[in-house]
Design a protein around this motif. Structure first.
Motif, mmCIF file in Angstrom:
data_model
loop_
_atom_site.group_PDB
_atom_site.id
_atom_site.type_symbol
_atom_site.label_atom_id
_atom_site.label_comp_id
_atom_site.label_asym_id
_atom_site.label_seq_id
_atom_site.Cartn_x
_atom_site.Cartn_y
_atom_site.Cartn_z
ATOM 1 N N VAL A 1 -8.672 9.491 -5.273
ATOM 2 C CA VAL A 1 -7.861 8.375 -4.758
ATOM 3 C C VAL A 1 -7.353 8.676 -3.352
ATOM 4 O O VAL A 1 -7.378 7.819 -2.452
ATOM 5 C CB VAL A 1 -6.693 8.083 -5.720
ATOM 6 C CG1 VAL A 1 -5.749 7.033 -5.117
ATOM 7 C CG2 VAL A 1 -7.209 7.618 -7.061
ATOM 8 N N GLY A 2 -6.890 9.912 -3.134
ATOM 9 C CA GLY A 2 -6.353 10.263 -1.820
ATOM 10 C C GLY A 2 -7.399 10.243 -0.720
ATOM 11 O O GLY A 2 -7.160 9.688 0.366
ATOM 12 N N ALA B 1 -8.481 6.562 -0.014
ATOM 13 C CA ALA B 1 -7.450 5.832 0.720
ATOM 14 C C ALA B 1 -7.371 6.289 2.172
ATOM 15 O O ALA B 1 -7.165 5.480 3.085
ATOM 16 C CB ALA B 1 -6.100 6.016 0.037
ATOM 17 N N THR B 2 -7.547 7.580 2.402
ATOM 18 C CA THR B 2 -7.500 8.098 3.771
ATOM 19 C C THR B 2 -8.633 7.535 4.613
ATOM 20 O O THR B 2 -8.426 7.139 5.776
ATOM 21 C CB THR B 2 -7.574 9.624 3.760
ATOM 22 O OG1 THR B 2 -6.482 10.148 2.987
ATOM 23 C CG2 THR B 2 -7.508 10.180 5.173
ATOM 24 N N VAL C 1 -7.730 3.954 5.518
ATOM 25 C CA VAL C 1 -6.705 3.859 6.551
ATOM 26 C C VAL C 1 -7.294 4.166 7.924
ATOM 27 O O VAL C 1 -7.017 3.467 8.915
ATOM 28 C CB VAL C 1 -5.539 4.814 6.228
ATOM 29 C CG1 VAL C 1 -4.590 4.917 7.415
ATOM 30 C CG2 VAL C 1 -4.797 4.341 4.989
ATOM 31 N N GLY D 1 2.219 1.769 -3.415
ATOM 32 C CA GLY D 1 1.156 2.254 -4.289
ATOM 33 C C GLY D 1 0.877 3.727 -4.091
ATOM 34 O O GLY D 1 0.609 4.459 -5.064
ATOM 35 N N ALA D 2 0.934 4.183 -2.821
ATOM 36 C CA ALA D 2 0.716 5.606 -2.553
ATOM 37 C C ALA D 2 1.824 6.467 -3.154
ATOM 38 O O ALA D 2 1.572 7.589 -3.608
ATOM 39 C CB ALA D 2 0.612 5.842 -1.046
ATOM 40 N N VAL D 3 3.053 5.938 -3.171
ATOM 41 C CA VAL D 3 4.162 6.688 -3.755
ATOM 42 C C VAL D 3 4.054 6.734 -5.277
ATOM 43 O O VAL D 3 4.323 7.774 -5.914
ATOM 44 C CB VAL D 3 5.501 6.055 -3.320
ATOM 45 C CG1 VAL D 3 6.677 6.711 -4.056
ATOM 46 C CG2 VAL D 3 5.681 6.180 -1.817
ATOM 47 N N PRO E 1 0.811 -1.227 0.000
ATOM 48 C CA PRO E 1 0.000 0.000 0.000
ATOM 49 C C PRO E 1 0.843 1.276 0.000
ATOM 50 O O PRO E 1 0.503 2.250 -0.694
ATOM 51 C CB PRO E 1 -0.823 -0.125 1.286
ATOM 52 C CG PRO E 1 -0.898 -1.579 1.549
ATOM 53 C CD PRO E 1 0.412 -2.118 1.114
ATOM 54 N N VAL E 2 1.937 1.299 0.760
ATOM 55 C CA VAL E 2 2.790 2.495 0.773
ATOM 56 C C VAL E 2 3.450 2.696 -0.587
ATOM 57 O O VAL E 2 3.544 3.838 -1.085
ATOM 58 C CB VAL E 2 3.843 2.373 1.898
ATOM 59 C CG1 VAL E 2 4.869 3.488 1.783
ATOM 60 C CG2 VAL E 2 3.170 2.413 3.265
ATOM 61 N N ALA F 1 1.260 6.356 -7.030
ATOM 62 C CA ALA F 1 -0.046 6.821 -7.487
ATOM 63 C C ALA F 1 -0.011 8.167 -8.209
ATOM 64 O O ALA F 1 -0.644 8.305 -9.269
ATOM 65 C CB ALA F 1 -1.012 6.879 -6.302
#
Length: 421
Positions: free
Chosen positions: A332-333, A336-337, A340, A293-295, A290-291, A297
Protein backbone atom coordinates in the motif's frame (compact mmCIF):
# COMPACT_ATOMS: atom_id res chain seq x y z
CA UNK A 1 -13.53 49.94 -74.37
CA UNK A 2 -12.32 53.30 -73.11
CA UNK A 3 -15.61 53.78 -71.31
CA UNK A 4 -15.11 50.58 -69.28
CA UNK A 5 -11.49 51.39 -68.50
CA UNK A 6 -12.49 54.72 -67.02
CA UNK A 7 -15.03 53.01 -64.78
CA UNK A 8 -12.52 50.37 -63.59
CA UNK A 9 -9.80 52.95 -62.89
CA UNK A 10 -12.06 55.24 -60.83
CA UNK A 11 -14.08 53.10 -58.46
CA UNK A 12 -13.21 49.51 -59.26
CA UNK A 13 -15.23 46.77 -60.82
CA UNK A 14 -16.22 45.17 -57.49
CA UNK A 15 -17.72 48.38 -56.10
CA UNK A 16 -19.79 49.06 -59.21
CA UNK A 17 -21.13 45.51 -59.57
CA UNK A 18 -21.83 45.24 -55.81
CA UNK A 19 -23.76 48.52 -55.75
CA UNK A 20 -25.86 47.62 -58.81
CA UNK A 21 -26.59 43.88 -58.39
CA UNK A 22 -26.33 42.99 -54.69
CA UNK A 23 -26.54 46.30 -52.85
CA UNK A 24 -23.24 45.83 -51.11
CA UNK A 25 -23.25 49.45 -50.12
CA UNK A 26 -26.01 48.72 -47.57
CA UNK A 27 -23.81 46.13 -45.89
CA UNK A 28 -20.50 48.03 -45.80
CA UNK A 29 -21.96 50.98 -43.92
CA UNK A 30 -18.76 52.53 -42.70
CA UNK A 31 -17.46 53.26 -46.22
CA UNK A 32 -20.77 54.04 -47.86
CA UNK A 33 -20.68 57.88 -47.66
CA UNK A 34 -17.17 58.05 -49.12
CA UNK A 35 -18.20 55.76 -51.97
CA UNK A 36 -21.21 57.95 -52.48
CA UNK A 37 -18.97 60.94 -53.13
CA UNK A 38 -16.99 59.01 -55.76
CA UNK A 39 -20.12 57.63 -57.38
CA UNK A 40 -21.80 61.04 -57.42
CA UNK A 41 -18.72 62.46 -59.13
CA UNK A 42 -18.91 59.73 -61.76
CA UNK A 43 -22.58 60.43 -62.32
CA UNK A 44 -21.88 64.12 -62.76
CA UNK A 45 -19.30 63.25 -65.41
CA UNK A 46 -21.92 61.16 -67.32
CA UNK A 47 -19.92 57.96 -66.98
CA UNK A 48 -22.97 55.76 -66.27
CA UNK A 49 -26.17 55.16 -68.21
CA UNK A 50 -29.31 56.80 -66.85
CA UNK A 51 -30.68 53.55 -65.35
CA UNK A 52 -27.48 52.93 -63.41
CA UNK A 53 -27.47 56.56 -62.25
CA UNK A 54 -30.82 56.14 -60.48
CA UNK A 55 -29.79 52.84 -58.88
CA UNK A 56 -26.49 54.23 -57.64
CA UNK A 57 -28.14 57.35 -56.21
CA UNK A 58 -30.69 55.20 -54.37
CA UNK A 59 -28.07 52.87 -52.87
CA UNK A 60 -25.81 55.73 -51.82
CA UNK A 61 -28.70 57.63 -50.20
CA UNK A 62 -29.85 54.51 -48.30
CA UNK A 63 -26.33 53.70 -47.07
CA UNK A 64 -25.74 57.26 -45.90
CA UNK A 65 -29.05 57.35 -43.99
CA UNK A 66 -28.35 54.05 -42.21
CA UNK A 67 -24.81 55.07 -41.28
CA UNK A 68 -25.95 58.38 -39.81
CA UNK A 69 -28.69 56.61 -37.85
CA UNK A 70 -26.24 54.09 -36.38
CA UNK A 71 -23.84 56.87 -35.43
CA UNK A 72 -26.57 58.74 -33.55
CA UNK A 73 -27.67 55.51 -31.82
CA UNK A 74 -24.13 54.84 -30.69
CA UNK A 75 -23.58 58.29 -29.25
CA UNK A 76 -26.93 58.54 -27.47
CA UNK A 77 -27.47 54.89 -26.49
CA UNK A 78 -30.94 54.94 -28.04
CA UNK A 79 -30.92 51.21 -28.70
CA UNK A 80 -30.53 50.48 -24.96
CA UNK A 81 -33.95 50.37 -23.24
CA UNK A 82 -34.12 53.34 -20.87
CA UNK A 83 -36.82 51.67 -18.74
CA UNK A 84 -34.39 48.94 -17.65
CA UNK A 85 -31.71 51.49 -16.84
CA UNK A 86 -34.12 53.61 -14.80
CA UNK A 87 -35.29 50.56 -12.84
CA UNK A 88 -31.72 49.53 -12.00
CA UNK A 89 -30.84 53.09 -10.95
CA UNK A 90 -33.87 53.44 -8.69
CA UNK A 91 -33.29 50.08 -6.99
CA UNK A 92 -29.60 50.79 -6.49
CA UNK A 93 -30.37 54.21 -5.01
CA UNK A 94 -32.76 52.61 -2.52
CA UNK A 95 -30.11 50.13 -1.39
CA UNK A 96 -27.34 52.73 -1.06
CA UNK A 97 -29.45 55.29 0.80
CA UNK A 98 -30.89 52.80 3.27
CA UNK A 99 -29.60 52.96 6.85
CA UNK A 100 -30.20 49.26 7.55
CA UNK A 101 -28.58 46.10 6.28
CA UNK A 102 -30.27 45.20 2.98
CA UNK A 103 -31.65 41.76 2.30
CA UNK A 104 -29.09 39.52 0.58
CA UNK A 105 -31.70 38.18 -1.86
CA UNK A 106 -32.67 41.71 -2.85
CA UNK A 107 -29.06 42.69 -3.50
CA UNK A 108 -28.48 39.53 -5.53
CA UNK A 109 -31.52 40.31 -7.68
CA UNK A 110 -30.25 43.85 -8.18
CA UNK A 111 -26.82 42.69 -9.33
CA UNK A 112 -28.44 40.11 -11.59
CA UNK A 113 -30.42 42.94 -13.18
CA UNK A 114 -27.16 44.82 -13.64
CA UNK A 115 -25.64 41.72 -15.24
CA UNK A 116 -28.57 41.44 -17.66
CA UNK A 117 -28.19 45.12 -18.52
CA UNK A 118 -24.43 44.69 -18.97
CA UNK A 119 -24.99 41.72 -21.26
CA UNK A 120 -27.41 43.79 -23.33
CA UNK A 121 -24.93 46.66 -23.59
CA UNK A 122 -22.12 44.27 -24.53
CA UNK A 123 -24.17 42.63 -27.26
CA UNK A 124 -25.19 46.04 -28.60
CA UNK A 125 -21.59 47.19 -28.79
CA UNK A 126 -20.56 43.97 -30.54
CA UNK A 127 -23.36 44.31 -33.09
CA UNK A 128 -22.40 47.92 -33.80
CA UNK A 129 -18.79 46.93 -34.34
CA UNK A 130 -19.79 44.08 -36.64
CA UNK A 131 -22.14 46.27 -38.68
CA UNK A 132 -19.51 48.96 -39.12
CA UNK A 133 -16.64 46.63 -40.02
CA UNK A 134 -15.56 46.44 -43.65
CA UNK A 135 -13.87 43.64 -45.49
CA UNK A 136 -10.11 44.23 -45.47
CA UNK A 137 -8.65 43.81 -48.95
CA UNK A 138 -5.76 45.62 -50.66
CA UNK A 139 -8.18 47.59 -52.81
CA UNK A 140 -10.39 48.58 -49.87
CA UNK A 141 -7.37 49.67 -47.83
CA UNK A 142 -6.19 51.99 -50.59
CA UNK A 143 -9.68 53.34 -51.18
CA UNK A 144 -10.26 53.89 -47.45
CA UNK A 145 -7.13 56.03 -47.18
CA UNK A 146 -8.31 58.31 -49.97
CA UNK A 147 -11.88 58.38 -48.68
CA UNK A 148 -10.87 59.34 -45.12
CA UNK A 149 -8.73 62.19 -46.43
CA UNK A 150 -11.50 63.50 -48.70
CA UNK A 151 -14.54 62.89 -46.48
CA UNK A 152 -14.72 64.37 -42.95
CA UNK A 153 -17.64 62.06 -42.12
CA UNK A 154 -15.41 59.05 -42.71
CA UNK A 155 -12.95 60.40 -40.15
CA UNK A 156 -15.81 60.88 -37.70
CA UNK A 157 -16.95 57.30 -38.20
CA UNK A 158 -13.40 56.06 -37.65
CA UNK A 159 -13.18 57.96 -34.35
CA UNK A 160 -16.56 56.56 -33.28
CA UNK A 161 -15.45 53.01 -34.01
CA UNK A 162 -12.25 53.46 -32.04
CA UNK A 163 -14.19 54.51 -28.94
CA UNK A 164 -16.87 51.81 -29.04
CA UNK A 165 -15.35 49.24 -26.61
CA UNK A 166 -14.88 51.36 -23.50
CA UNK A 167 -16.50 54.79 -23.95
CA UNK A 168 -20.15 53.83 -23.96
CA UNK A 169 -21.99 55.91 -21.36
CA UNK A 170 -24.38 53.10 -20.48
CA UNK A 171 -21.49 50.71 -19.80
CA UNK A 172 -19.77 53.23 -17.54
CA UNK A 173 -22.99 53.87 -15.67
CA UNK A 174 -23.79 50.23 -14.95
CA UNK A 175 -20.16 49.53 -13.99
CA UNK A 176 -20.21 52.39 -11.49
CA UNK A 177 -23.53 51.21 -10.01
CA UNK A 178 -22.28 47.67 -9.51
CA UNK A 179 -19.08 48.92 -7.87
CA UNK A 180 -20.97 51.18 -5.44
CA UNK A 181 -23.26 48.31 -4.45
CA UNK A 182 -20.52 45.72 -3.90
CA UNK A 183 -18.33 48.13 -1.90
CA UNK A 184 -21.13 49.55 0.24
CA UNK A 185 -20.34 48.82 3.92
CA UNK A 186 -23.88 47.53 4.51
CA UNK A 187 -23.64 44.84 1.80
CA UNK A 188 -22.24 41.45 2.72
CA UNK A 189 -20.40 39.91 -0.24
CA UNK A 190 -21.58 36.37 -0.85
CA UNK A 191 -20.02 33.99 -3.41
CA UNK A 192 -22.98 34.59 -5.72
CA UNK A 193 -22.59 38.37 -5.46
CA UNK A 194 -18.89 38.09 -6.20
CA UNK A 195 -19.44 35.91 -9.25
CA UNK A 196 -22.13 38.23 -10.60
CA UNK A 197 -19.97 41.32 -10.10
CA UNK A 198 -17.00 39.75 -11.88
CA UNK A 199 -19.27 38.80 -14.79
CA UNK A 200 -20.59 42.37 -15.01
CA UNK A 201 -17.18 43.98 -15.19
CA UNK A 202 -15.92 41.32 -17.61
CA UNK A 203 -18.83 41.93 -19.97
CA UNK A 204 -18.41 45.70 -19.85
CA UNK A 205 -14.62 45.62 -20.14
CA UNK A 206 -13.86 47.42 -16.85
CA UNK A 207 -11.81 44.96 -14.77
CA UNK A 208 -9.77 47.63 -12.94
CA UNK A 209 -11.77 47.24 -9.71
CA UNK A 210 -11.62 43.44 -9.59
CA UNK A 211 -8.47 43.11 -7.39
CA UNK A 212 -10.01 45.41 -4.79
CA UNK A 213 -13.28 43.48 -4.74
CA UNK A 214 -11.48 40.14 -4.54
CA UNK A 215 -9.61 41.45 -1.50
CA UNK A 216 -12.83 42.78 0.06
CA UNK A 217 -14.50 39.41 -0.36
CA UNK A 218 -12.17 37.93 2.25
CA UNK A 219 -11.50 40.94 4.49
CA UNK A 220 -14.57 43.18 4.32
CA UNK A 221 -16.20 43.71 7.77
CA UNK A 222 -19.46 41.81 8.12
CA UNK A 223 -22.44 44.03 9.06
CA UNK A 224 -24.66 42.85 11.90
CA UNK A 225 -28.37 43.03 11.23
CA UNK A 226 -30.85 44.69 13.60
CA UNK A 227 -28.27 47.03 15.12
CA UNK A 228 -28.56 50.80 15.30
CA UNK A 229 -26.04 52.20 14.70
CA UNK A 230 -24.57 49.52 12.51
CA UNK A 231 -21.96 47.25 14.04
CA UNK A 232 -19.46 45.12 12.16
CA UNK A 233 -17.50 41.97 12.89
CA UNK A 234 -13.98 41.46 11.57
CA UNK A 235 -13.75 38.24 9.48
CA UNK A 236 -10.82 35.88 9.26
CA UNK A 237 -9.43 36.20 5.71
CA UNK A 238 -7.60 32.86 6.01
CA UNK A 239 -10.57 30.64 6.73
CA UNK A 240 -11.63 28.23 3.96
CA UNK A 241 -14.99 29.94 3.42
CA UNK A 242 -13.14 33.10 2.30
CA UNK A 243 -11.51 31.46 -0.73
CA UNK A 244 -12.12 32.73 -4.27
CA UNK A 245 -13.56 30.03 -6.57
CA UNK A 246 -11.24 29.13 -9.43
CA UNK A 247 -13.90 29.85 -12.05
CA UNK A 248 -14.28 33.41 -10.75
CA UNK A 249 -10.49 33.89 -10.80
CA UNK A 250 -10.31 32.69 -14.40
CA UNK A 251 -13.10 35.02 -15.49
CA UNK A 252 -11.43 38.00 -13.83
CA UNK A 253 -8.04 37.15 -15.31
CA UNK A 254 -9.46 36.75 -18.82
CA UNK A 255 -11.02 40.22 -18.54
CA UNK A 256 -7.68 41.68 -17.43
CA UNK A 257 -5.87 39.95 -20.30
CA UNK A 258 -8.26 41.50 -22.81
CA UNK A 259 -7.32 44.96 -21.56
CA UNK A 260 -3.59 44.11 -21.83
CA UNK A 261 -2.93 45.36 -18.30
CA UNK A 262 -0.06 43.31 -16.88
CA UNK A 263 -0.04 44.77 -13.32
CA UNK A 264 -3.78 44.14 -13.14
CA UNK A 265 -3.19 40.48 -13.98
CA UNK A 266 -0.60 40.26 -11.20
CA UNK A 267 -3.02 41.76 -8.67
CA UNK A 268 -5.84 39.40 -9.62
CA UNK A 269 -3.60 36.34 -9.24
CA UNK A 270 -2.24 37.58 -5.89
CA UNK A 271 -5.72 38.17 -4.48
CA UNK A 272 -7.28 34.91 -5.68
CA UNK A 273 -5.30 31.69 -6.07
CA UNK A 274 -2.33 32.93 -4.02
CA UNK A 275 -4.45 33.56 -0.94
CA UNK A 276 -4.01 31.26 2.04
CA UNK A 277 -7.75 30.59 2.15
CA UNK A 278 -7.63 29.11 -1.35
CA UNK A 279 -4.84 26.70 -0.38
CA UNK A 280 -6.63 25.63 2.79
CA UNK A 281 -9.76 24.92 0.80
CA UNK A 282 -7.85 22.91 -1.77
CA UNK A 283 -6.23 20.81 0.94
CA UNK A 284 -9.55 20.11 2.65
CA UNK A 285 -11.37 19.23 -0.56
CA UNK A 286 -8.72 17.22 -2.37
CA UNK A 287 -6.09 16.07 0.13
CA UNK A 288 -7.95 15.60 3.41
CA UNK A 289 -9.45 12.23 2.48
CA UNK A 290 -6.16 10.74 1.11
CA UNK A 291 -4.21 11.99 4.15
CA UNK A 292 -6.84 10.59 6.51
CA UNK A 293 -6.65 7.28 4.66
CA UNK A 294 -2.87 7.25 5.03
CA UNK A 295 -3.23 7.80 8.78
CA UNK A 296 -5.87 5.08 9.22
CA UNK A 297 -4.19 2.62 6.82
CA UNK A 298 -1.72 1.02 9.32
CA UNK A 299 -4.53 0.21 11.76
CA UNK A 300 -6.73 -1.23 9.03
CA UNK A 301 -3.83 -3.26 7.62
CA UNK A 302 -2.99 -4.69 11.05
CA UNK A 303 -6.62 -5.68 11.60
CA UNK A 304 -6.69 -7.37 8.19
CA UNK A 305 -3.39 -9.17 8.85
CA UNK A 306 -4.62 -10.52 12.20
CA UNK A 307 -7.75 -11.90 10.57
CA UNK A 308 -5.82 -13.57 7.75
CA UNK A 309 -3.27 -15.15 10.10
CA UNK A 310 -5.96 -17.52 11.38
CA UNK A 311 -5.99 -19.32 8.02
CA UNK A 312 -2.22 -19.98 8.05
CA UNK A 313 -1.47 -23.27 9.82
CA UNK A 314 2.22 -23.61 8.90
CA UNK A 315 3.42 -20.82 11.26
CA UNK A 316 2.58 -19.21 14.52
CA UNK A 317 -0.35 -16.74 14.49
CA UNK A 318 1.74 -13.87 15.86
CA UNK A 319 4.51 -14.40 13.29
CA UNK A 320 1.96 -14.70 10.48
CA UNK A 321 0.34 -11.46 11.59
CA UNK A 322 3.64 -9.59 11.54
CA UNK A 323 4.58 -10.96 8.11
CA UNK A 324 1.20 -10.16 6.59
CA UNK A 325 1.17 -6.69 8.17
CA UNK A 326 4.60 -5.82 6.79
CA UNK A 327 3.81 -7.15 3.31
CA UNK A 328 0.42 -5.47 2.93
CA UNK A 329 1.59 -2.17 4.40
CA UNK A 330 4.65 -2.13 2.10
CA UNK A 331 2.45 -2.75 -0.95
CA UNK A 332 0.00 0.00 0.00
CA UNK A 333 2.78 2.44 0.90
CA UNK A 334 4.82 1.90 -2.28
CA UNK A 335 1.75 2.12 -4.52
CA UNK A 336 0.55 5.32 -2.85
CA UNK A 337 4.00 6.87 -3.11
CA UNK A 338 4.17 6.20 -6.84
CA UNK A 339 0.71 7.77 -7.26
CA UNK A 340 1.68 10.89 -5.31
CA UNK A 341 4.87 11.35 -7.33
CA UNK A 342 2.98 10.88 -10.60
CA UNK A 343 0.39 13.51 -9.63
CA UNK A 344 2.83 16.11 -8.33
CA UNK A 345 5.36 15.80 -11.16
CA UNK A 346 2.96 15.74 -14.13
CA UNK A 347 3.75 18.53 -16.60
CA UNK A 348 1.59 17.75 -19.63
CA UNK A 349 -0.61 20.75 -18.79
CA UNK A 350 2.34 23.16 -18.72
CA UNK A 351 2.94 25.38 -21.73
CA UNK A 352 5.51 28.12 -21.09
CA UNK A 353 5.80 28.32 -17.29
CA UNK A 354 7.36 25.41 -15.39
CA UNK A 355 8.62 24.87 -11.86
CA UNK A 356 12.18 25.68 -10.94
CA UNK A 357 14.48 22.82 -10.00
CA UNK A 358 14.28 21.99 -6.31
CA UNK A 359 10.68 23.08 -5.72
CA UNK A 360 9.09 20.66 -3.22
CA UNK A 361 6.45 18.34 -4.63
CA UNK A 362 3.87 19.38 -2.04
CA UNK A 363 4.35 23.02 -3.05
CA UNK A 364 4.02 22.17 -6.74
CA UNK A 365 0.71 20.48 -6.12
CA UNK A 366 -0.57 23.17 -3.77
CA UNK A 367 0.30 26.04 -6.15
CA UNK A 368 -0.64 24.40 -9.45
CA UNK A 369 -3.59 26.78 -10.03
CA UNK A 370 -1.27 29.73 -9.51
CA UNK A 371 1.16 28.36 -12.10
CA UNK A 372 -1.71 27.69 -14.50
CA UNK A 373 -2.97 31.28 -14.40
CA UNK A 374 0.56 32.66 -14.75
CA UNK A 375 1.07 30.37 -17.72
CA UNK A 376 -2.08 31.82 -19.27
CA UNK A 377 -0.76 35.36 -18.84
CA UNK A 378 2.57 34.41 -20.41
CA UNK A 379 0.79 32.84 -23.35
CA UNK A 380 -1.29 35.98 -23.89
CA UNK A 381 1.72 38.35 -23.78
CA UNK A 382 4.08 36.22 -25.87
CA UNK A 383 4.03 35.11 -29.47
CA UNK A 384 1.34 32.62 -30.39
CA UNK A 385 3.54 30.82 -32.93
CA UNK A 386 5.65 28.19 -31.25
CA UNK A 387 8.52 28.86 -33.67
CA UNK A 388 8.84 32.47 -32.42
CA UNK A 389 8.83 31.68 -28.72
CA UNK A 390 11.89 32.99 -26.93
CA UNK A 391 12.17 36.04 -29.18
CA UNK A 392 9.92 38.29 -27.07
CA UNK A 393 11.39 41.49 -25.68
CA UNK A 394 10.31 44.72 -24.09
CA UNK A 395 9.75 46.06 -20.55
CA UNK A 396 6.50 44.16 -20.00
CA UNK A 397 8.03 40.86 -21.00
CA UNK A 398 11.09 41.39 -18.83
CA UNK A 399 8.89 42.36 -15.87
CA UNK A 400 6.83 39.22 -16.42
CA UNK A 401 9.92 37.03 -16.56
CA UNK A 402 11.31 38.54 -13.35
CA UNK A 403 7.97 38.23 -11.54
CA UNK A 404 7.70 34.57 -12.52
CA UNK A 405 11.24 33.87 -11.37
CA UNK A 406 10.53 35.41 -7.97
CA UNK A 407 7.72 32.89 -7.50
CA UNK A 408 9.92 29.84 -8.00
CA UNK A 409 9.01 29.28 -11.65
CA UNK A 410 10.80 29.49 -14.98
CA UNK A 411 9.51 31.12 -18.13
CA UNK A 412 10.47 29.26 -21.32
CA UNK A 413 12.80 26.64 -19.93
CA UNK A 414 15.43 26.11 -22.59
CA UNK A 415 15.44 22.30 -22.63
CA UNK A 416 11.66 22.20 -23.11
CA UNK A 417 11.50 24.53 -26.12
CA UNK A 418 11.11 23.23 -29.64
CA UNK A 419 14.41 22.24 -31.21
CA UNK A 420 16.33 22.48 -27.93
CA UNK A 421 15.81 18.94 -26.60
Amino acid sequence: MRHHLLIRSRVGKEIIEGAVSRGRASRNLCTAPARRSNITHNISQNRFPSRQKNQLRQHARLASTRTQKRGSDLSSGASIPSALEDEVLSRARAVLQSSTVPDIAEVEELLQACEAFARLVSEEIKSLRQNTTTELTPASNLLSLEEIEDDPKARDRKSVLSTVPGKNAAAQSISSIAYKIITDPKVYITPKLLSTYVNIQSLLGYPESLPEVLHLYASKPIPKSKTNPLKFSIPNPNKPTAHIPLSVSETALNAAIKTKDLPLCFDIINNSVCARAFRYTKFLRRAFVPVSGAVVAPFAVYKLASELSVYLSNMDAAVATDVLFAGILAYVGFTATIGVVAVTTSNDQMDRVTWATGTPLRERWMREEERMLIDRVAGAWGFQQRSKRGEEEGPDWEALREWIGMRGMILDRTELMDGME
